[in-house]
Design an enzyme around this catalytic site. Sequence first.
Site, PDB file in Angstrom:
ATOM      1  N   ARG A   1      -4.295  10.895   5.019  1.00 50.09           N
ATOM      2  CA  ARG A   1      -3.199  11.858   5.058  1.00 50.09           C
ATOM      3  C   ARG A   1      -2.279  11.753   3.847  1.00 50.09           C
ATOM      4  NH1 ARG A   1      -1.490  14.083   9.384  1.00 50.09           N
ATOM      5  NH2 ARG A   1       0.548  13.929   8.430  1.00 50.09           N
TER       6      ARG A   1
ATOM      7  N   ASP B   1       4.895   0.313  12.105  1.00 51.31           N
ATOM      8  CA  ASP B   1       3.679  -0.304  11.574  1.00 51.31           C
ATOM      9  C   ASP B   1       3.517  -1.772  11.992  1.00 51.31           C
ATOM     10  OD1 ASP B   1       2.986   2.064  10.392  1.00 51.31           O
ATOM     11  OD2 ASP B   1       3.668   1.519   8.387  1.00 51.31           O
TER      12      ASP B   1
ATOM     13  N   ARG C   1       1.339  14.540  13.557  1.00 54.86           N
ATOM     14  CA  ARG C   1       1.827  14.327  12.190  1.00 54.86           C
ATOM     15  C   ARG C   1       1.824  15.590  11.316  1.00 54.86           C
ATOM     16  NH1 ARG C   1      -0.686   8.799  10.056  1.00 54.86           N
ATOM     17  NH2 ARG C   1       1.119   8.776   8.702  1.00 54.86           N
ATOM     18  N   PRO C   2       2.670  16.544  11.637  1.00 57.61           N
ATOM     19  CA  PRO C   2       2.766  17.750  10.808  1.00 57.61           C
ATOM     20  C   PRO C   2       3.413  17.460   9.450  1.00 57.61           C
ATOM     21  CG  PRO C   2       4.493  17.736  12.464  1.00 57.61           C
ATOM     22  CD  PRO C   2       3.629  16.536  12.745  1.00 57.61           C
ATOM     23  N   ILE C   3       3.345  18.436   8.542  1.00 55.69           N
ATOM     24  CA  ILE C   3       4.021  18.280   7.237  1.00 55.69           C
ATOM     25  C   ILE C   3       5.034  19.416   7.029  1.00 55.69           C
ATOM     26  CG2 ILE C   3       2.201  16.961   6.067  1.00 55.69           C
ATOM     27  CD1 ILE C   3       1.443  19.664   4.656  1.00 55.69           C
ATOM     28  N   ASP C   4       5.503  19.998   8.153  1.00 55.75           N
ATOM     29  CA  ASP C   4       6.446  21.115   8.060  1.00 55.75           C
ATOM     30  C   ASP C   4       7.697  20.776   7.249  1.00 55.75           C
ATOM     31  OD1 ASP C   4       6.762  19.374  10.331  1.00 55.75           O
ATOM     32  OD2 ASP C   4       8.389  20.664  11.011  1.00 55.75           O
ATOM     33  N   LEU C   5       8.159  19.530   7.332  1.00 55.31           N
ATOM     34  CA  LEU C   5       9.392  19.177   6.616  1.00 55.31           C
ATOM     35  C   LEU C   5       9.166  19.121   5.099  1.00 55.31           C
ATOM     36  CD1 LEU C   5      10.648  16.449   9.117  1.00 55.31           C
ATOM     37  CD2 LEU C   5      11.482  18.797   8.904  1.00 55.31           C
TER      38      LEU C   5
ATOM     39  N   ILE D   1       8.517   6.692  16.852  1.00 55.80           N
ATOM     40  CA  ILE D   1       8.140   7.398  15.616  1.00 55.80           C
ATOM     41  C   ILE D   1       6.902   8.271  15.838  1.00 55.80           C
ATOM     42  CG2 ILE D   1       7.578   7.148  13.156  1.00 55.80           C
ATOM     43  CD1 ILE D   1      10.327   5.993  13.794  1.00 55.80           C
TER      44      ILE D   1
ATOM     45  N   CYS E   1      -4.227  12.939  13.604  1.00 56.95           N
ATOM     46  CA  CYS E   1      -4.889  11.666  13.328  1.00 56.95           C
ATOM     47  C   CYS E   1      -4.731  10.814  14.553  1.00 56.95           C
ATOM     48  CB  CYS E   1      -4.301  10.994  12.096  1.00 56.95           C
ATOM     49  SG  CYS E   1      -2.689  10.318  12.411  1.00 56.95           S
TER      50      CYS E   1
ATOM     51  N   ARG F   1      -8.609  -0.268   4.981  1.00 58.04           N
ATOM     52  CA  ARG F   1      -7.776   0.766   4.362  1.00 58.04           C
ATOM     53  C   ARG F   1      -6.457   0.185   3.871  1.00 58.04           C
ATOM     54  NH1 ARG F   1      -7.057   6.106   7.719  1.00 58.04           N
ATOM     55  NH2 ARG F   1      -5.741   6.363   5.891  1.00 58.04           N
TER      56      ARG F   1
ATOM     57  N   LYS G   1       0.840  -1.205   0.000  1.00 56.35           N
ATOM     58  CA  LYS G   1       0.000   0.000   0.000  1.00 56.35           C
ATOM     59  C   LYS G   1       0.873   1.252   0.000  1.00 56.35           C
ATOM     60  CE  LYS G   1      -1.575   1.456   4.116  1.00 56.35           C
ATOM     61  NZ  LYS G   1      -1.254   2.822   4.564  1.00 56.35           N
ATOM     62  N   ASN G   2       1.874   1.286   0.888  1.00 55.22           N
ATOM     63  CA  ASN G   2       2.639   2.515   1.060  1.00 55.22           C
ATOM     64  C   ASN G   2       3.660   2.767  -0.047  1.00 55.22           C
ATOM     65  OD1 ASN G   2       1.122   3.073   3.261  1.00 55.22           O
ATOM     66  ND2 ASN G   2       2.702   2.581   4.778  1.00 55.22           N
TER      67      ASN G   2
HETATM   68  N1  EPU Z   1       7.129  14.465  10.865  1.00 60.73           N
HETATM   69  C1  EPU Z   1       7.293  15.796  11.160  1.00 60.73           C
HETATM   70  N2  EPU Z   1       7.201  16.720  10.146  1.00 60.73           N
HETATM   71  C2  EPU Z   1       6.977  16.349   8.857  1.00 60.73           C
HETATM   72  C3  EPU Z   1       6.823  14.975   8.552  1.00 60.73           C
HETATM   73  C4  EPU Z   1       6.903  14.055   9.586  1.00 60.73           C
HETATM   74  O1  EPU Z   1       7.500  16.165  12.325  1.00 60.73           O
HETATM   75  O2  EPU Z   1       6.920  17.219   8.001  1.00 60.73           O
HETATM   76  C5  EPU Z   1       7.212  13.471  11.947  1.00 60.73           C
HETATM   77  C6  EPU Z   1       5.889  12.712  12.137  1.00 60.73           C
HETATM   78  O3  EPU Z   1       4.998  13.449  12.939  1.00 60.73           O
HETATM   79  C7  EPU Z   1       6.344  11.431  12.772  1.00 60.73           C
HETATM   80  C8  EPU Z   1       7.708  11.184  12.100  1.00 60.73           C
HETATM   81  O4  EPU Z   1       8.101  12.447  11.574  1.00 60.73           O
HETATM   82  O5  EPU Z   1       6.539  11.600  14.145  1.00 60.73           O
HETATM   83  C9  EPU Z   1       7.707  10.173  10.969  1.00 60.73           C
HETATM   84  O6  EPU Z   1       6.620  10.414  10.109  1.00 60.73           O
HETATM   85  P1  EPU Z   1       6.650  10.106   8.544  1.00 60.73           P
HETATM   86  O7  EPU Z   1       6.533  11.395   7.817  1.00 60.73           O
HETATM   87  O8  EPU Z   1       7.779   9.207   8.215  1.00 60.73           O
HETATM   88  O9  EPU Z   1       5.294   9.319   8.389  1.00 60.73           O
HETATM   89  P2  EPU Z   1       4.371   9.356   7.105  1.00 60.73           P
HETATM   90  O10 EPU Z   1       5.214   9.535   5.920  1.00 60.73           O
HETATM   91  O11 EPU Z   1       3.230  10.259   7.329  1.00 60.73           O
HETATM   92  C10 EPU Z   1       4.520   6.800   6.509  1.00 60.73           C
HETATM   93  C11 EPU Z   1       3.547   5.678   6.341  1.00 60.73           C
HETATM   94  C12 EPU Z   1       3.010   5.267   7.711  1.00 60.73           C
HETATM   95  C13 EPU Z   1       4.193   4.839   8.579  1.00 60.73           C
HETATM   96  C14 EPU Z   1       5.233   5.976   8.662  1.00 60.73           C
HETATM   97  C15 EPU Z   1       6.486   5.604   9.410  1.00 60.73           C
HETATM   98  C16 EPU Z   1       2.657   6.070   4.136  1.00 60.73           C
HETATM   99  C17 EPU Z   1       1.513   6.484   3.298  1.00 60.73           C
HETATM  100  N3  EPU Z   1       2.477   6.106   5.453  1.00 60.73           N
HETATM  101  O12 EPU Z   1       3.791   7.873   7.111  1.00 60.73           O
HETATM  102  O13 EPU Z   1       2.155   4.161   7.506  1.00 60.73           O
HETATM  103  O14 EPU Z   1       3.760   4.517   9.875  1.00 60.73           O
HETATM  104  O15 EPU Z   1       5.602   6.392   7.322  1.00 60.73           O
HETATM  105  O16 EPU Z   1       7.085   4.496   8.839  1.00 60.73           O
HETATM  106  O17 EPU Z   1       3.712   5.712   3.633  1.00 60.73           O
HETATM  107  C18 EPU Z   1       0.362   2.692   7.990  1.00 60.73           C
HETATM  108  O18 EPU Z   1       0.532   2.160   6.882  1.00 60.73           O
HETATM  109  O19 EPU Z   1      -0.384   2.189   8.878  1.00 60.73           O
HETATM  110  C19 EPU Z   1       1.043   3.946   8.294  1.00 60.73           C
HETATM  111  C20 EPU Z   1       0.634   4.764   9.266  1.00 60.73           C
END
Ligand code: EPU
Length: 417
Positions: free
Chosen positions: A93, A305, A122-126, A327, A117, A397, A22-23
Amino acid sequence: MEKIRIVGGRPLEGTVRISGAKNASLPELCAALLTDQQLTLGNVPEVRDIRTMGRVLAALGAEVEFRVGGEVELRAGSLTSVEAPYELVKTMRASVLVLGPLVAREGRARVSLPGGCAIGARPIDLHLMALEKMGATIAVEHGYVEARAERLRGAEISFDTVTVTGTENVMMAACLADGQTVLRNAACEPEVEDLATLLGAMGARIEGAGTSTLRVEGVERLAGASHRVIPDRIETGTYVAACAIAGGEIEIRHCQPNHLRAVIDKLRETGVRIEEGPDNLRVRAPRVLRPANVTTQPYPGFPTDMQAQYMALMTQAEGASTMTETIFENRFMHVAELARMGASVRENGRTAIVTGPTPLSGAQVMATDLRASASLVLAGLAASGETVVDRIYHLDRGYYRIDEKLRGLGADIERLA
Ligand code: EPU
């Protein structure tokens, strides 16, 4: 609302086939936005999040066709919108993955902020920091991120935290940027590497995929391609844990054991017998399960996960084990539900201490997120009597027909309408 009913106590036997990841599929569907030519993806799992992403892309004007057997054909000839609306982003997301490709191709994107969530803020600032470094102007207004750029330019980007979708978003954007982009502390997850493979087939120039430093040399345009998605490593791990907790012996086919190293090593430490083939695993449950601690880490560490499923398993181990979640800040929602089934789990900040073995007894439980739901299903396989897991749309999902697959392995499980 659909539920799943499980009567525990039956060991698993037989063979299960793993679906595509999926991911990996989610960003790869978004990669279709980077070209006006056709993209064909194979081995895409027919799960709800994939359908949702199909709707997001269709809302932007892309043609998306799901064929039987996991093939998806996409063509984003010309786009009619650059907006990912709140109604879609709030349900998933990963919709934020359209941001990078849209700015790169159209010079503009408007994407609803995902918000919090179940598993954390889970911000997207990065994601935004990186696009700004590449020359995009970012404004956050009325709950939407609006990004604009004439043409993105290559930049040196260093992530403070490893982010999977952040790396994917920026890598996709960098493919069409002017000059070289270097991403440091990039995510090394197999899903990121698989996306890089697809982008390479589309004509992108990416070096270092699968390592923490990615170098992307921007090109003028990308072409169509065909690509087969890697097997889902978390689905694979979930079935290994299912066999370990239910007892029995199963064969897991069409998987990629190399992507599961940390999980296989940890489960072997607990006594689970695992034989590896090139694309299959044979799993035998132990008579006595030993406790072992885990700390979740970015790849190649133990995946967040798999933390919930592993916790369900540890309720049956002979002794105490700890699960430390590094994480996400709120990924222990399954603890209270497992406790209702008889588990002994104590939470202490980011660590959960499980004391086993405790007999589990079937109960009515509520799914809160995808992986938490999977842990409740696993607990149900080991519990005495009947477990009913409510709100299983979370499971749907990300797991392709988990009830059918487990029934195929001999579990007493059914979906209630
Ligand atoms: N984070 C920030 N700022 C950002 C982005 C991330 O602070 O701009 C923090 C997050 O809040 C978190 C950490 O960085 O604490 C890691 O988050 P990441 O961005 O890696 O997570 P993601 O990309 O949103 C993906 C998977 C998740 C999986 C995580 C970690 C997808 C679509 N989702 O999420 O999958 O848990 O990586 O491996 O690829 C799932 O499938 O059940 C699932 C939640």
